[in-house]
Design a protein around this motif. Structure first.
Motif, PDB file in Angstrom:
ATOM      1  N   HIS A 166      14.774  77.693 -37.657  1.00 36.02           N
ATOM      2  CA  HIS A 166      14.699  76.277 -37.265  1.00 36.02           C
ATOM      3  C   HIS A 166      13.449  76.083 -36.420  1.00 36.02           C
ATOM      4  CE1 HIS A 166      19.402  76.123 -37.493  1.00 36.02           C
ATOM      5  NE2 HIS A 166      18.839  76.588 -38.584  1.00 36.02           N
ATOM      6  N   ILE A 167      12.568  75.203 -36.849  1.00 38.42           N
ATOM      7  CA  ILE A 167      11.371  74.924 -36.038  1.00 38.42           C
ATOM      8  C   ILE A 167      11.082  73.428 -36.084  1.00 38.42           C
ATOM      9  CG2 ILE A 167      10.203  77.165 -36.317  1.00 38.42           C
ATOM     10  CD1 ILE A 167       8.458  75.612 -38.439  1.00 38.42           C
ATOM     11  N   ASP A 168      10.269  72.964 -35.139  1.00 38.02           N
ATOM     12  CA  ASP A 168       9.944  71.533 -35.119  1.00 38.02           C
ATOM     13  C   ASP A 168       8.676  71.262 -35.932  1.00 38.02           C
ATOM     14  OD1 ASP A 168       7.756  72.164 -33.537  1.00 38.02           O
ATOM     15  OD2 ASP A 168       8.772  71.679 -31.672  1.00 38.02           O
TER      16      ASP A 168
ATOM     17  N   ALA B 173      13.001  87.243 -49.549  1.00 38.33           N
ATOM     18  CA  ALA B 173      12.081  87.573 -48.454  1.00 38.33           C
ATOM     19  C   ALA B 173      11.267  86.363 -47.980  1.00 38.33           C
ATOM     20  CB  ALA B 173      11.128  88.672 -48.910  1.00 38.33           C
ATOM     21  N   ILE B 174      11.472  85.224 -48.598  1.00 41.78           N
ATOM     22  CA  ILE B 174      10.653  84.056 -48.254  1.00 41.78           C
ATOM     23  C   ILE B 174      11.232  83.347 -47.027  1.00 41.78           C
ATOM     24  CG2 ILE B 174       9.916  81.770 -49.058  1.00 41.78           C
ATOM     25  CD1 ILE B 174       9.863  82.914 -51.906  1.00 41.78           C
ATOM     26  N   PRO B 175      10.424  83.141 -45.982  1.00 42.78           N
ATOM     27  CA  PRO B 175      10.942  82.428 -44.821  1.00 42.78           C
ATOM     28  C   PRO B 175      11.158  80.936 -45.146  1.00 42.78           C
ATOM     29  CG  PRO B 175       8.906  83.608 -44.279  1.00 42.78           C
ATOM     30  CD  PRO B 175       9.045  83.612 -45.769  1.00 42.78           C
ATOM     31  N   PHE B 176      12.308  80.423 -44.764  1.00 43.80           N
ATOM     32  CA  PHE B 176      12.592  78.988 -44.874  1.00 43.80           C
ATOM     33  C   PHE B 176      12.583  78.389 -43.464  1.00 43.80           C
ATOM     34  CE2 PHE B 176      14.009  77.635 -49.148  1.00 43.80           C
ATOM     35  CZ  PHE B 176      13.871  78.850 -49.816  1.00 43.80           C
ATOM     36  N   PHE B 177      11.810  77.317 -43.309  1.00 46.74           N
ATOM     37  CA  PHE B 177      11.719  76.656 -42.012  1.00 46.74           C
ATOM     38  C   PHE B 177      12.422  75.305 -42.100  1.00 46.74           C
ATOM     39  CE2 PHE B 177       8.204  79.627 -42.181  1.00 46.74           C
ATOM     40  CZ  PHE B 177       8.393  80.312 -40.995  1.00 46.74           C
ATOM     41  N   LEU B 178      13.441  75.137 -41.290  1.00 48.91           N
ATOM     42  CA  LEU B 178      14.290  73.944 -41.366  1.00 48.91           C
ATOM     43  C   LEU B 178      14.140  73.092 -40.106  1.00 48.91           C
ATOM     44  CD1 LEU B 178      17.558  75.682 -42.605  1.00 48.91           C
ATOM     45  CD2 LEU B 178      15.570  74.955 -43.951  1.00 48.91           C
ATOM     46  N   GLU B 179      14.372  71.802 -40.283  1.00 52.20           N
ATOM     47  CA  GLU B 179      14.318  70.888 -39.145  1.00 52.20           C
ATOM     48  C   GLU B 179      15.218  69.705 -39.446  1.00 52.20           C
ATOM     49  OE1 GLU B 179      10.426  69.269 -38.440  1.00 52.20           O
ATOM     50  OE2 GLU B 179      11.007  68.346 -36.521  1.00 52.20           O
ATOM     51  N   SER B 180      15.952  69.235 -38.448  1.00 55.78           N
ATOM     52  CA  SER B 180      16.703  67.982 -38.573  1.00 55.78           C
ATOM     53  C   SER B 180      17.172  67.564 -37.196  1.00 55.78           C
ATOM     54  CB  SER B 180      17.904  68.135 -39.497  1.00 55.78           C
ATOM     55  OG  SER B 180      18.579  66.887 -39.587  1.00 55.78           O
TER      56      SER B 180
ATOM     57  N   GLY C  56      16.066  65.671 -43.077  1.00 54.62           N
ATOM     58  CA  GLY C  56      15.759  67.042 -42.704  1.00 54.62           C
ATOM     59  C   GLY C  56      14.505  67.543 -43.401  1.00 54.62           C
ATOM     60  N   VAL C  57      14.080  68.745 -42.974  1.00 57.09           N
ATOM     61  CA  VAL C  57      12.955  69.428 -43.634  1.00 57.09           C
ATOM     62  C   VAL C  57      13.462  70.775 -44.131  1.00 57.09           C
ATOM     63  CG1 VAL C  57      10.657  70.413 -43.332  1.00 57.09           C
ATOM     64  CG2 VAL C  57      11.262  68.273 -42.179  1.00 57.09           C
TER      65      VAL C  57
END
Lengths: 261, 261
Positions: free
Chosen positions: B156-158, B127-134, B109-110
Motif C-alpha cells: 500500500h503506497i500513496d 514476483a510482480i509488486p502490486f502497489f495499491l491505494e484507496s 482505488g489504484v
C-alpha cells in the motif's frame, strides 16, 4: 604459428586478473605479473603462484606474449618505458588503437574481451566475444589460438570498428548501470528498496534481447505523453543533473519513434 | 470485505490483457471488456470468452470492480463519461493520482502492477509488486485480496510515492531500453550484430542486481578518463542527440563518483 605458452601480464586489475586465471585453467602459464602497485602485483602473483615485479627493468624476457592490461591513460607511457625488443605485445583496451603499441622491435596486437570484469566474479569466458587485431599475420594467428582456448567467439576487427563496439558497450552497460543507480537513489531517498524494480529490470532485458530493442520501447516518451513527462521533470527539480538526463533521453526516444513511424 | 469476483475491464491494451488473463486463471471473472476500439475489445473478449462493448453506456452494471487500464491521457475523459454510480473503480497507472477517479458515487482505488507488459509474453505475476491505494479501507482490503491471488508482493503506497516509483522505473527500464537501441543502431550502421553485446548486458544486470548499482559502476566516466570520453564524443559528431546523452550521462557518473569518494 607460435603457440603462446608463456605470458607476462603487464597490469593486475580486473581484466588482467580474470584473463590470468582463465589462461591458467587452460594450461597457459602466466610467468610474471607486473604492476606499479606492489600489493596488486603480489596479490595476483600469489593466486597464480608466479613471479611478480613493480620494476619494468626486471620484466622477464623469455615470454611469448607481453599482455598490457592497464588503465587506458597509463598505456602510452608504459609502452614507451617498456625495455624489451623482439617480443610480441598486445593490449586489452576497447578504445585504444593498435598503433599505440607500434614501436621498433615490437610485434603488436590487440586482445580485447568484450565483458565487464570484477576481481571476485568469475566470468564464463566461453560466451565472451574476443576482438583481435594485428598487422602481423603470425601474431594474429597466435592470439586467435590463445583466445580460442577461452572463448567460442573470436573475431578479427580493426581499431575503428573496435571503437564503435566500445562506444556501444558504454551506452548499453556503463550508462545502463548509471540509470539503475539513479533509480536506486530516487527510491532510497523515499525509503523504498531498489529490489522492487528487479522483476521489471529482468523483463526489460529479456524483451530487449529477444528482439530489436527499438521495437519494444515502452514508457511515456515513446507515446510522447507530454503531461507525464512534464510531471516527472518537475518532480526532479531538486536533481538538475537527472532532470537533464530525463529530458534528453525522452526527446531522443520521441524523435527516434517519429522517424520510425 | 467484499471479494472481487466480477470485473469489468475498461481498456484492452497490454496491461489489461495480461491482468485479465491472470484474473481468469485464478477464478475471478472478467464479465465484460470495454474499449474504444472494436477490434481490441473483441479480441480480448474472445480470449476471455466474455462480453464486450465499445459504448460506455452499455457497460454492465453489476460488477464488483471497474478496472481502468487505458493510456494515461485517456483516463480523465473516460472517468467523466463513466455512467455508473455506487460502484468501485480503480486504475492501473503508475503516474496518475488516485484523485483522478474521485467522483461522487464512486469508491476509488489504484491497482498498479510494476511491470512492462506485452500482449504476447505471459508474465510471472507471482514476483510482480502490486502497489495499491484507496481512501476506502474496505475497497483497499478487496483490492489487496484480488492482488494477492496473483502476486506474493502486494504493498500500500500513496500517489506521491507511486510517482517516484514510476520515475525510477522510467530510468531503469524505458531509458535502459533506449540505450540498448542506441547501441544497436551504432553497431548496425557498422555491420556488427547487437548480439555481441548480449553477454556483457547480462553480466552488467547480474552485477547491478547483486549489489548497489553505484558501487559496481565501470567505464571511462567513473575513471574520469577525459581522453576516451572526448574521443567517443567526437566519434558521435554525426549523431548530436546521442552525443548529448553521452555527454550528460558521463558528467553525471563523474559527479556522482566525486561525491562518493
Amino acid at each position: 604459428m607460435e603457440r603462446i605458452e608463456k605470458i607476462v601480464l603487464v597490469g593486475a586489475g580486473n581484466v588482467a586478473t580474470q584473463l590470468a586465471q582463465g589462461f591458467h585453467e587452460h594450461g597457459r602459464k602466466v610467468v610474471q605479473v607486473y604492476s606499479r602497485t606492489d600489493s596488486s602485483a603480489r596479490s595476483l602473483a600469489e593466486t597464480l603462484q608466479c613471479d611478480y615485479t613493480t620494476d619494468l627493468s626486471c620484466i622477464y624476457p623469455g615470454a611469448n606474449l607481453y599482455l598490457f592490461s592497464v588503465a587506458d591513460q597509463a598505456l602510452a607511457d608504459l609502452v614507451k618505458q617498456f625495455p624489451l625488443t623482439n617480443v610480441a605485445v598486445a593490449h586489452t583496451s576497447g578504445s585504444l588503437p593498435l598503433s599505440l603499441l607500434t614501436k621498433p622491435g615490437l610485434r603488436a596486437g590487440v586482445f580485447y574481451p568484450l565483458q565487464t570484469f570484477s576481481k571476485k566474479r568469475k566470468p564464463d569466458f566461453s560466451a565472451i566475444p574476443f576482438f583481435l587485431e594485428s598487422n602481423d599475420p603470425d601474431l594474429l594467428a597466435s592470439l586467435h589460438e590463445l583466445a580460442g582456448t577461452l572463448s567460442n567467439d573470436v573475431r578479427h576487427i580493426d581499431s575503428a570498428q573496435r571503437e564503435i563496439i566500445h562506444i556501444a558497450a558504454v551506452f548499453a552497460c556503463n550508462f545502463t548501470n548509471h540509470l539503475f543507480s539513479i533509480a536506486d537513489e530516487l527510491l532510497e531517498s523515499n525509503h523504498i528498496s531498489f529490489d522492487i524494480l528487479h522483476p521489471l529490470i529482468r523483463e526489460t532485458i529479456e524483451k530487449a534481447l529477444a528482439s530489436k530493442p527499438a521495437t519494444v520501447q515502452t514508457g511515456p516518451a515513446v507515446r510522447n505523453d507530454r503531461q507525464i513527462i512534464e510531471k516527472h521533470i518537475n518532480a526532479l527539480s531538486t536533481l538538475p543533473g537527472y532532470q537533464i538526463i530525463y529530458n534528453f533521453i525522452s526527446q531522443s526516444i520521441t524523435e527516434k519513434n517519429k522517424i520510425k513511424s
